[in-house]
Design a protein around this motif. Structure first.
Motif, short mmCIF file in Angstrom:
data_model
loop_
_atom_site.label_atom_id
_atom_site.label_comp_id
_atom_site.label_asym_id
_atom_site.label_seq_id
_atom_site.Cartn_x
_atom_site.Cartn_y
_atom_site.Cartn_z
N GLY A 142 0.62 -1.14 0.04
CA GLY A 142 0.02 -0.10 0.09
C GLY A 142 0.89 1.19 0.19
O GLY A 142 0.27 2.28 0.21
N ILE A 173 -7.04 1.35 5.03
CA ILE A 173 -6.33 2.40 4.45
C ILE A 173 -6.54 3.65 5.23
O ILE A 173 -5.57 4.31 5.58
CB ILE A 173 -7.04 2.83 3.01
CG1 ILE A 173 -6.53 1.55 2.20
CG2 ILE A 173 -6.43 4.32 2.57
CD1 ILE A 173 -7.19 1.71 0.40
N THR A 187 -0.64 4.20 -2.34
CA THR A 187 -1.81 4.86 -1.69
C THR A 187 -1.61 5.58 -0.55
O THR A 187 -2.17 6.90 -0.44
CB THR A 187 -2.54 3.70 -1.13
OG1 THR A 187 -3.14 2.70 -2.32
CG2 THR A 187 -3.98 4.17 -0.65
N GLN A 188 -0.76 5.34 0.44
CA GLN A 188 -0.41 6.09 1.36
C GLN A 188 0.49 7.45 1.07
O GLN A 188 0.50 8.24 1.76
CB GLN A 188 0.44 5.15 2.44
CG GLN A 188 -0.43 4.24 3.05
CD GLN A 188 -1.95 4.60 3.61
OE1 GLN A 188 -1.87 5.95 4.19
NE2 GLN A 188 -2.89 3.90 3.37
N ASN A 212 -1.86 10.07 0.30
CA ASN A 212 -2.38 10.56 1.25
C ASN A 212 -1.48 11.58 1.71
O ASN A 212 -1.65 12.76 2.42
CB ASN A 212 -2.51 9.62 2.32
CG ASN A 212 -4.14 8.92 1.94
OD1 ASN A 212 -4.95 9.41 1.22
ND2 ASN A 212 -4.02 7.67 2.20
N ARG A 236 -5.46 -6.25 -7.74
CA ARG A 236 -5.10 -4.97 -8.55
C ARG A 236 -4.86 -5.40 -9.91
O ARG A 236 -4.96 -4.77 -10.92
CB ARG A 236 -4.00 -4.34 -8.03
CG ARG A 236 -3.43 -3.31 -8.64
CD ARG A 236 -2.12 -2.83 -8.16
NE ARG A 236 -0.92 -3.66 -8.41
CZ ARG A 236 0.24 -3.24 -7.95
NH1 ARG A 236 0.44 -2.16 -7.14
NH2 ARG A 236 1.54 -4.01 -8.29
N HIS A 250 -3.37 5.35 7.31
CA HIS A 250 -3.04 6.70 6.94
C HIS A 250 -3.02 7.64 8.28
O HIS A 250 -1.99 8.26 8.45
CB HIS A 250 -4.22 7.28 6.25
CG HIS A 250 -4.24 8.79 6.01
ND1 HIS A 250 -5.22 9.59 5.65
CD2 HIS A 250 -3.04 9.68 5.67
CE1 HIS A 250 -4.90 10.86 5.54
NE2 HIS A 250 -3.60 10.86 5.63
#
Length: 255
Positions: free
Chosen positions: A61, A231, A64-65, A68, A184, A235
């Motif tokens: 991940g 997620i 994605t992080q 953020n 994915r 985060h």
């Protein structure tokens, strides 16, 4: 440096540093370094340019992080994998097929390529007019995602490009990463999003990247974040950790 790397360097437009000294990423630079007793000076000043390496297994991940954290703190997010994929698809790139082969086989692309692509991307970002905390004159802050994947990459980047500030290590199980990657794969279109390549990437990660994390841990520069949760929860932890690091907290952190 092997002849093939010299040719790749030419294809990537690797040039001398602006100071006029020979680039250590070329055969001439290696020869010059050997004859020069003075240590290599990094391209960027670590007191002005903050570099956070973002590591974790495939599917942990990281991307994605990073997205953020860009919103939270104004980082520039550079993905080593994205830069390599862009180069392999760049019109006129003579060595796109070579890079593609490394990626497809789950192997690590020669570090001279990856490091020069990262340096060029950092130069481009620092040249842009930007506002916000961390981007005053000659200052910047970067999340470098998926790099370094080997000890020689880590050492060369720290010595030649910029001394890293910290490592954000997103940790989870292989079972969780495999599940995420196979999901994915349904939409990513990436050549390496298949189970055979994924398992090769897991092996490479264990053998070559975990020692990098251990190395930086010994220097008190690793923030370990449990990436198994949602997620949103990951985060929250990552945001808290990065806030502490930017405020000057030192030492290994676990969240």
């Amino acid at each position: 440096m092997p002849a093939i790397i010299d040719k790749i360097a030419e294809a990537l437009h690797i040039k001398k540093h602006e100071s006029g000294s020979a680039d250590p990423g070329t055969s001439h630079g290696v020869a010059a370094a050997a004859s020069d007793a003075a240590p290599q000076t990094p391209v960027f000043n670590y007191e002005k340019v903050k570099v956070f390496f973002v590591l974790g297994g495939p599917g942990a991940g990281k991307g994605t992080q990073c997205a953020n954290l860009v919103k939270d703190f104004g980082f520039s997010h550079l993905s080593a994998g994205d830069l390599l994929r862009a180069e392999q698809n760049r019109e006129g790139s003579e060595y796109g097929d070579l890079i593609r082969k490394y990626i497809r086989e789950g192997q690590i692309v020669p570090m001279e390529i990856t490091i020069k692509l990262l340096e060029n991307a950092m130069r481009a970002e620092l040249a842009k007019p930007r506002e916000g905390e961390g981007w005053a004159a000659d200052h910047g802050r970067f999340l470098i995602d998926g790099f370094p994947r080997k000890m020689d990459q880590a050492i060369k980047f720290d010595e030649d490009v910029c001394l890293s500030t910290a490592v954000l290590f997103f940790s989870t199980t292989e079972e969780e990463m495999l599940k995420r990657l196979l999901e994915r794969a349904k939409t990513s279109g990436r050549e390496d999003d298949n189970e055979e390549s994924i398992r090769k990437r897991f092996r490479v990660y264990k053998e070559q990247t975990m020692p990098v994390i251990d190395h930086y841990s010994q220097h008190g520069k690793v923030a370990t974040i449990d990436a198994t949760a949602t997620i949103e929860d990951v985060h929250t932890k990552a945001k808290e950790v990065v806030g502490k690091l930017l405020a000057g907290e030192v030492g290994n952190i676990t969240a």
